[in-house]
Each structure stands twice: as C-alpha cells, then as structure tokens.
Design a protein around this motif. Structure first.
Motif, PDB file in Angstrom:
ATOM      1  N   GLY A 191       0.832  -1.194   0.000  1.00  0.00           N
ATOM      2  CA  GLY A 191       0.000   0.000   0.000  1.00  0.00           C
ATOM      3  C   GLY A 191       0.861   1.235   0.000  1.00  0.00           C
ATOM      4  O   GLY A 191       1.083   1.841  -1.045  1.00  0.00           O
ATOM      5  N   ASN A 192       1.356   1.589   1.218  1.00  0.00           N
ATOM      6  CA  ASN A 192       2.172   2.799   1.285  1.00  0.00           C
ATOM      7  C   ASN A 192       3.544   2.589   0.669  1.00  0.00           C
ATOM      8  O   ASN A 192       4.219   3.520   0.271  1.00  0.00           O
ATOM      9  CB  ASN A 192       2.297   3.275   2.734  1.00  0.00           C
ATOM     10  CG  ASN A 192       2.931   2.219   3.617  1.00  0.00           C
ATOM     11  OD1 ASN A 192       2.907   1.016   3.297  1.00  0.00           O
ATOM     12  ND2 ASN A 192       3.502   2.651   4.716  1.00  0.00           N
ATOM     13  N   GLU A 193       3.974   1.333   0.616  1.00  0.00           N
ATOM     14  CA  GLU A 193       5.283   1.054   0.031  1.00  0.00           C
ATOM     15  C   GLU A 193       5.273  -0.323  -0.614  1.00  0.00           C
ATOM     16  O   GLU A 193       4.350  -1.112  -0.419  1.00  0.00           O
ATOM     17  CB  GLU A 193       6.364   1.121   1.107  1.00  0.00           C
ATOM     18  CG  GLU A 193       6.077   0.195   2.263  1.00  0.00           C
ATOM     19  CD  GLU A 193       6.966   0.427   3.466  1.00  0.00           C
ATOM     20  OE1 GLU A 193       7.483   1.548   3.615  1.00  0.00           O
ATOM     21  OE2 GLU A 193       7.148  -0.515   4.233  1.00  0.00           O
ATOM     22  N   ASN A 194       6.294  -0.554  -1.438  1.00  0.00           N
ATOM     23  CA  ASN A 194       6.442  -1.876  -2.047  1.00  0.00           C
ATOM     24  C   ASN A 194       7.711  -2.517  -1.530  1.00  0.00           C
ATOM     25  O   ASN A 194       8.747  -1.871  -1.454  1.00  0.00           O
ATOM     26  CB  ASN A 194       6.573  -1.756  -3.572  1.00  0.00           C
ATOM     27  CG  ASN A 194       5.278  -1.322  -4.215  1.00  0.00           C
ATOM     28  OD1 ASN A 194       4.206  -1.726  -3.792  1.00  0.00           O
ATOM     29  ND2 ASN A 194       5.383  -0.483  -5.234  1.00  0.00           N
ATOM     30  N   ASN A 195       7.613  -3.808  -1.180  1.00  0.00           N
ATOM     31  CA  ASN A 195       8.833  -4.557  -0.907  1.00  0.00           C
ATOM     32  C   ASN A 195       9.244  -5.228  -2.212  1.00  0.00           C
ATOM     33  O   ASN A 195       8.519  -6.061  -2.736  1.00  0.00           O
ATOM     34  CB  ASN A 195       8.597  -5.621   0.162  1.00  0.00           C
ATOM     35  CG  ASN A 195       8.395  -4.996   1.519  1.00  0.00           C
ATOM     36  OD1 ASN A 195       8.809  -3.865   1.762  1.00  0.00           O
ATOM     37  ND2 ASN A 195       7.732  -5.725   2.409  1.00  0.00           N
TER      38      ASN A 195
ATOM     39  N   ALA B  35      14.424  -4.445  -1.369  1.00  0.00           N
ATOM     40  CA  ALA B  35      14.415  -2.987  -1.254  1.00  0.00           C
ATOM     41  C   ALA B  35      12.992  -2.541  -0.968  1.00  0.00           C
ATOM     42  O   ALA B  35      12.041  -3.140  -1.464  1.00  0.00           O
ATOM     43  CB  ALA B  35      14.910  -2.349  -2.544  1.00  0.00           C
ATOM     44  N   THR B  36      12.851  -1.529  -0.132  1.00  0.00           N
ATOM     45  CA  THR B  36      11.527  -0.976   0.138  1.00  0.00           C
ATOM     46  C   THR B  36      11.418   0.371  -0.559  1.00  0.00           C
ATOM     47  O   THR B  36      12.226   1.267  -0.311  1.00  0.00           O
ATOM     48  CB  THR B  36      11.326  -0.797   1.647  1.00  0.00           C
ATOM     49  OG1 THR B  36      11.551  -2.056   2.269  1.00  0.00           O
ATOM     50  CG2 THR B  36       9.914  -0.364   1.957  1.00  0.00           C
ATOM     51  N   VAL B  37      10.453   0.485  -1.475  1.00  0.00           N
ATOM     52  CA  VAL B  37      10.332   1.730  -2.232  1.00  0.00           C
ATOM     53  C   VAL B  37       8.922   2.264  -2.129  1.00  0.00           C
ATOM     54  O   VAL B  37       8.004   1.554  -1.702  1.00  0.00           O
ATOM     55  CB  VAL B  37      10.703   1.525  -3.724  1.00  0.00           C
ATOM     56  CG1 VAL B  37      12.142   1.050  -3.846  1.00  0.00           C
ATOM     57  CG2 VAL B  37       9.759   0.536  -4.388  1.00  0.00           C
ATOM     58  N   ASN B  38       8.757   3.499  -2.531  1.00  0.00           N
ATOM     59  CA  ASN B  38       7.461   4.166  -2.486  1.00  0.00           C
ATOM     60  C   ASN B  38       6.363   3.342  -3.153  1.00  0.00           C
ATOM     61  O   ASN B  38       6.548   2.781  -4.225  1.00  0.00           O
ATOM     62  CB  ASN B  38       7.599   5.515  -3.203  1.00  0.00           C
ATOM     63  CG  ASN B  38       6.393   6.379  -2.944  1.00  0.00           C
ATOM     64  OD1 ASN B  38       5.264   5.976  -3.184  1.00  0.00           O
ATOM     65  ND2 ASN B  38       6.631   7.578  -2.413  1.00  0.00           N
ATOM     66  N   GLY B  39       5.203   3.300  -2.509  1.00  0.00           N
ATOM     67  CA  GLY B  39       4.107   2.481  -3.011  1.00  0.00           C
ATOM     68  C   GLY B  39       3.490   2.988  -4.302  1.00  0.00           C
ATOM     69  O   GLY B  39       2.799   2.245  -5.001  1.00  0.00           O
ATOM     70  N   MET B  40       3.702   4.241  -4.637  1.00  0.00           N
ATOM     71  CA  MET B  40       3.102   4.800  -5.835  1.00  0.00           C
ATOM     72  C   MET B  40       3.917   4.458  -7.084  1.00  0.00           C
ATOM     73  O   MET B  40       3.475   4.657  -8.204  1.00  0.00           O
ATOM     74  CB  MET B  40       2.999   6.335  -5.714  1.00  0.00           C
ATOM     75  CG  MET B  40       2.226   6.810  -4.489  1.00  0.00           C
ATOM     76  SD  MET B  40       0.605   6.052  -4.385  1.00  0.00           S
ATOM     77  CE  MET B  40      -0.286   7.133  -5.501  1.00  0.00           C
ATOM     78  N   ARG B  41       5.078   3.990  -6.873  1.00  0.00           N
ATOM     79  CA  ARG B  41       5.956   3.711  -8.008  1.00  0.00           C
ATOM     80  C   ARG B  41       5.592   2.376  -8.639  1.00  0.00           C
ATOM     81  O   ARG B  41       5.411   1.379  -7.956  1.00  0.00           O
ATOM     82  CB  ARG B  41       7.384   3.665  -7.487  1.00  0.00           C
ATOM     83  CG  ARG B  41       8.368   3.428  -8.584  1.00  0.00           C
ATOM     84  CD  ARG B  41       9.741   3.815  -8.140  1.00  0.00           C
ATOM     85  NE  ARG B  41      10.632   3.613  -9.257  1.00  0.00           N
ATOM     86  CZ  ARG B  41      11.737   4.295  -9.433  1.00  0.00           C
ATOM     87  NH1 ARG B  41      12.073   5.196  -8.557  1.00  0.00           N
ATOM     88  NH2 ARG B  41      12.499   4.049 -10.474  1.00  0.00           N
ATOM     89  N   ARG B  42       5.478   2.354  -9.962  1.00  0.00           N
ATOM     90  CA  ARG B  42       5.115   1.107 -10.650  1.00  0.00           C
ATOM     91  C   ARG B  42       6.367   0.324 -10.989  1.00  0.00           C
ATOM     92  O   ARG B  42       7.260   0.808 -11.667  1.00  0.00           O
ATOM     93  CB  ARG B  42       4.363   1.422 -11.932  1.00  0.00           C
ATOM     94  CG  ARG B  42       2.921   1.773 -11.705  1.00  0.00           C
ATOM     95  CD  ARG B  42       2.233   1.912 -13.035  1.00  0.00           C
ATOM     96  NE  ARG B  42       2.012   0.615 -13.649  1.00  0.00           N
ATOM     97  CZ  ARG B  42       0.889  -0.068 -13.450  1.00  0.00           C
ATOM     98  NH1 ARG B  42      -0.042   0.398 -12.654  1.00  0.00           N
ATOM     99  NH2 ARG B  42       0.707  -1.229 -14.051  1.00  0.00           N
TER     100      ARG B  42
END
Lengths: 302, 375
Positions: free
Chosen positions: B311-315, B327-334
């Motif tokens: 949701g808020n981030e992507n693993n 890596a944990t990155v912003n959830g809005m990034r595709r």
C-alpha cells in the motif's frame, strides 16, 4: 432418490443407505441385547425378593409371581437384620471416603503442583500402594491391629469395643484408598495451568493458600468422582470386614458381613431373603451415584 | 517502583541425563526506576527464563538480581512485590473478575475489605472493565481477559511489572491498540516494567530501551533507534527491522569491497576500520534507492523478482547475479516483475560487520538531527 434410474450416482448412494440401515439394525439389536443382559438379573432379583416360598418354587426366576405369591415379609426381615450393619457401614464408610478424598487431593497437589526434590520417588511409592493385593496384607493387618495397635485396650476409656473396631476400619480403608485417590487427583492437577499456580504465587499466596483458594475449588468435580468411587469401594468391601470385625454377631459388624450370612440355613438358602438383603445393601451406593451424578459427569469429562 | 539490576545473571538447566544447558549466560542489565525495558529475541533465547528469574519462579544459578540495591536472589516469589502478566493470562477460572483482582491484595496485604473494593473498582475503571467485575473469565473475550490480567497486576501496585508476551494471543488489530494502551498505562503509573516479546515491532514501539538476547547472551541494550541505526553486531542488525537488513558477504580488496556479482567502492574513512578478513556488508531495505540511469560508483543493475505491495510502500525482491536482497520503495511507483532496474546503495547508509564475530566494524552515518547522544 425417486428417479433412481437416472444416474449411477444415485444407485450407489442408495446402496450405502441400505448398508447403513443394516448397520443401524445391528447396532440397535446389540444394544437391546445388552439391555436385556444387564437388566434381566436385576429384574429377576427384584421379582424373586417379593415372592413367597411357594411362588418361588412354582414360577420361573424372572417371571413375576401371581397376586397370591407376593409378600414384603422378606424385605421387612432383611431390613431388620441388616439395619445395624448398615449403620456400622455408614459409620466407617463416610469418614474413610472423606479422608481418602481430602488426603488424596492434598497428596496429589503436593506431588504435582509444588516443586521439590524426590517427588517421583514418593509418587512411585503411592503407585506401588495401588498394586498391593488385599490378600497379601490381611495377616499383617490383623496382627497389627490385634497385637501392636490394640486400640480397644489403649483407648478403652474413650471408646467402646465397637467404636474401636470402626476406627480400625476407618484407618485401614483410608490408608488403602489414598494411593488410587492420589492418582485420580493427580491426573486432573497435571492438566491444571502451571502459569495460574505461578500467578497465585506471585500474588503472594502460600502453598497452603493456593491449595485452599485455587486448587481445591477447581477440583470439586474430581471430588465427586472420588466420592462415588471410594464410597462404593469401601461400602462393598468384604475382606477387611471379615478379618478385622471377624464375626457377624459383633456389634460392629458391617452390612456386607451380615449380608454374607443372610438367608443361609440348614434347610436351604432363602433366595427371596438374600435378594431383598442385596437390594437393601446396594441402596446407599445408588443414592450416592444419584447425588453426585452431575458433578461426576463433569469430572469424568476432565 | 524500583531500580532493578541484573548482574552477570546465569541460568544453567541440568537435564535428566546430566548434560547442562546454559539458558542465560552472564546477563547484566541495569533497569532504571520507571523504565519500560523490552527483552526481545528469537524463541529459546533465554528471555522468558530471565524474566522468570526476576519473578522468582526460577532459581538463579549465579549472579545477582537486586531491587533498589537489595539482593533478591533468595527471596521467594510471593515476597518480592513483583506482578507478572502471563501469556495465557492465567486467570483463576472459578473466580469472578472482582475476585481475581482482589486475590493478590487479600493474600499479600492486610488491607480491609472496603479498601480492597475501592482499589479494585478504581483499577477496573482505569482498564475499562468495571462492567465485567461480576463475570467469570470463561465469559470474557480474549481482549477482555487480557485487560483483567493486566488489571490484576496493576491493582497490586507492585515495585516491578513483568510481562511475558502478554499480547501474543490477541488478533493483530487488538494487539496494536493494546500496545498503545499498555504504554499509556505504564506511563501513567510510572512503574518499572520488563516486557518479554519475540516481536521486534512490539520491542521497537513500546520500549524505552530494548535488550536483545540470542542464545542466552545479551547482544545489546539500547534505545530502539540506537539498536536500529547503530547495532553492535550483525545479529541485532538482522533482528531489528522488518523486512530485515540485507547482508552481502564481501572481502576488502584495496579500496573496494568485492563480493559475488558486484564490487563496492569505499571511502578511506571506512576502509581504515577494516582489515583483510571477510566482512558482511549490510544495508536496510529502505535505504536502497531506485534511480534512473546508471554508471555511478554505488549503482547497479538488478533484476526484479517479486513485488510485494504493502500500500504505502512496495517490498521489491531483487537479484544481482545470484545475490538476492530486498528494497523498500514508495508504493506509488510502478515496478513490474522481471524488469531490470538501477539501484543505488548509498555509502552513508551501509553497515560493515566482521563475518567471523558478527561485530559491527562500521555503522551508518546519521544526519545530525537524527543522531542520538550516546547512551
């Protein structure tokens, strides 16, 4: 199920239904057989006990007598003969049962929920106690009471001969009953939450207070089981009565001891009298079962 | 309220066959008055045994435990003035909530009935269980039982609270709200608390300080952020944080670390701390940056294996050669699975550990405002 020609699936399920029905019939037949098996002797005993001597000869054992062949005389006689024995039996069975249960519960608590060295060894002794056969202890037991303890002589000022004998029976039955009661209570206490006992310890309770306020109230159902079991055991016991009391004419004679001689005569055995006597003697155990039935069921579940 | 001190406390269990197991190995912790200390570690690390020794439910093989400079090694549990909340709640099932809460006061104090009644009712109100007082534990939900268990220890106003994974039987949502509530209560009462958990999130969020145990050995005692940013060894680094820190086996070769599939150039202030023994490079998932373009010193091309949207981030599970990491990155990034992305492992965020001893040779740099004064 009505359109059975439609599919194969239906046919198979129909077959299983038939097999199931057969199994049901078998089950009910077996159950009925068991009911007859268990109830027939009781029924025969009951009808026999109200027969006159003539009716006894003229009817089948399980068949009820005709109106002319009914009498309550045997019950009356059996009751009169057994009455003092019943009192005596009560006098040692109730205290011995209570003592067994209380001491067994305490021993089980000490062996299960209190931590100390050598528990296993002590518990092994308790277990061994269960397996000592009655026959092996009769001689030392009678010698112990008659030659060493000699309650009647030592406590002669306080106790009558009858009370002394009853006291001997109470002590003997208690000692003999503690191991099995301990085992029963222990099986329940082992399932008790250890964390709960620890919580009580941290709450500041002593070993004794934990028993009184936590363990004891939680073992009431097990007490019912032990009461029923131990009451029946002690009430029905014959060998100790025979050796410690000795004679049917003793004022301390127990119900089972008197029952053993009831209806025996030179002219033959009086079956109606024996049956009536047996029912009267069995009555208290039945009452105990009924009184503790609910708790018993709960206790067996545990 | 009390200052609790554990001094080289050791617990050795002797098995039936005579073999010895060291459950707790020379643990020393100083717990300040009113502090909330969390003992954390994987199962079997000795954290519960440590707690039970403080409670007096377990004997101490060697070392001392003291409360306000009074050694309590030989004081029985019932006289220690310590209350404990158990994982199973351990309520007395035949007693009502009121009786459960009164029990400790009745057993350990000489308070009168009226005083006990008042205290129980006050505590029940504080815990929000005043309407349950006449019920029995069997009629309560797990969360309510939990509150009763807490109330039962609070009502006694003990010198120290011990809690053994008290929230682990609750569902996730209730657990997080109880977490906050427990902190609030502890704050309000100001009672020294030792809290055992295997859940690093609980440790991070609740503790004033956390003590990390592994194999009976104390690894680090520090504030949650200190443990997070300045772990003393690789175990602490890997245990604290979720998803856990990425580790790469490397070796120092001149000015760079060489590992399988990639090399990592280092600046001289870090190389100065290292020798040529094998090391482990560590970096937290959230410090790995996904960037456009490639070519920088600490930039690498990596293949995306799996994306776990939170949701808020992507693993993002990544691979360079055969080395896998997260890596944990912003959830809005595709990001799509199978694509190749460029990542940067910033030098200021890396940790270096000795591969043999696990000891931290270098910890990440922190911006001034984040850095905490050394404890």
């Amino acid at each position: 199920m009505s359109e059975r020609s439609v599919s194969v699936g239906d046919e198979t399920s129909d077959e299983t239904t038939t097999a199931f029905d057969l199994r049901r019939i078998g089950l009910y037949a077996t159950m009925l057989g068991l009911v007859v098996f268990y109830l027939l002797p009781i029924e025969s005993g009951l009808v026999t006990s109200i027969k006159t001597s003539e009716a006894l000869i003229n009817t089948q054992p399980f068949a009820p007598p005709g109106p002319a062949g009914v009498t309550l005389e045997k019950w009356q006689f059996a009751f009169d003969t057994l009455w003092s024995g019943m009192i005596n039996s009560m006098l040692f069975t109730i205290p011995a049962t209570l003592l067994c249960a209380v001491l067994g519960s305490m021993a089980a608590y000490g062996l299960t929920l209190v931590d100390w060295r050598g528990q296993v060894a002590v518990f092994a002794l308790f277990i061994a106690g269960i397996f000592i056969p009655y026959q092996a202890v009769i001689v030392p037991l009678t010698q112990f009471w008659s030659q060493y303890a000699m309650l009647e002589m030592r406590l002669g000022l306080l106790l009558s001969a009858r009370s002394a004998t009853l006291l001997e029976l109470i002590i003997t039955h208690t000692a003999y009953g503690i191991p099995i009661c301990t085992l029963l209570f222990r099986s329940q206490y082992k399932t008790m939450s250890w964390e709960m006992i620890e919580a009580a310890r941290l709450d500041g309770a002593t070993v004794w207070r934990i028993y009184k306020r936590i363990v004891l109230p939680l073992s009431i159902p097990m007490f019912a089981v032990v009461f029923i079991f131990q009451f029946t055991q002690i009430w029905n016991e014959f060998l100790f009565s025979l050796t410690i009391i000795g004679s049917v004419s003793d004022p301390a004679a127990s119900a089972t001891l008197i029952l053993s001689g009831l209806g025996e005569a030179l002219e033959g055995v009086d079956y109606p009298l024996r049956m009536a006597g047996a029912f009267i003697t069995a009555l208290p155990t039945l009452v105990v079962y009924l009184l503790f039935a609910d708790e018993f069921a709960e206790g067996v579940e545990v | 309220m009390a200052h609790t001190k554990l001094d080289t406390v050791t617990k050795v269990f002797t098995e039936d066959d005579g073999s010895e197991i060291i459950a707790v190995d020379e643990v020393s912790i100083d717990i300040d008055d009113g502090e909330f200390l969390v003992l954390v570690g994987p199962s079997g690390c000795g954290k519960s045994t440590t707690l039970r020794m403080i409670a007096g439910l377990e004997s101490i093989t060697s070392g001392t435990i003291s409360l306000d400079d009074r050694v309590i090694n030989n004081i029985p549990a019932k006289d220690r003035d310590i209350a404990m909340v158990f994982q199973s709640y351990a309520l007395y099932p035949h007693m009502t909530v009121r009786e459960n809460m009164s029990f400790g006061l009745e057993e350990s104090t000489d308070m009168g009935d009226d005083e006990i009644r008042t205290r129980v009712e006050e505590t029940a109100e504080m815990m929000g269980i005043e309407r349950l007082l006449e019920r029995k534990p069997g009629e309560l939900s797990g969360g309510q039982q939990q509150r009763v268990a807490l109330g039962r220890s609070i009502v006694r106003d003990p010198a120290v609270f011990l809690m053994d994974e008290p929230l682990s039987n609750l569902d996730a949502k209730l657990r997080s709200s109880m977490r906050t509530e427990l902190q609030r209560i502890q704050d309000e009462l100001g009672v020294t608390t030792v809290y055992v958990t295997h859940d690093q999130t609980e440790a991070m969020t609740m503790g004033d300080r956390i003590a990390i145990l592994d194999g009976g050995v104390l690894q680090q005692v520090a504030t949650p952020l200190e443990c997070y940013h300045r772990p003393e060894n690789q175990f602490v680094a890997g245990f604290i944080g979720d998803p856990s820190m990425n580790f790469f086996d490397m070796r120092l070769e001149g000015e760079r670390l060489a590992g399988e599939g990639f090399e990592y150039p280092l600046s001289s202030d870090i190389t100065g701390k290292l020798d040529d023994s094998p090391v482990v490079l560590g970096i937290r998932p959230e410090d790995i940056e996904l960037i456009d373009g490639t070519g920088g010193d600490h930039e690498y091309a990596a293949e995306v294996l799996v994306v776990e949207p939170m949701g808020n981030e992507n693993n993002v599970h990544l691979r360079i050669g055969d080395t896998r990491f997260i890596a944990t990155v912003n959830g809005m990034r595709r990001i799509t699975e199978g694509e190749t992305v460029t990542i940067r492992l910033p030098e200021k965020a890396i940790h270096v550990f000795d591969r043999e001893t696990g000891e931290a040779l270098h910890n990440r740099r922190l911006d001034e405002e984040l850095a905490e004064p050394p404890v």
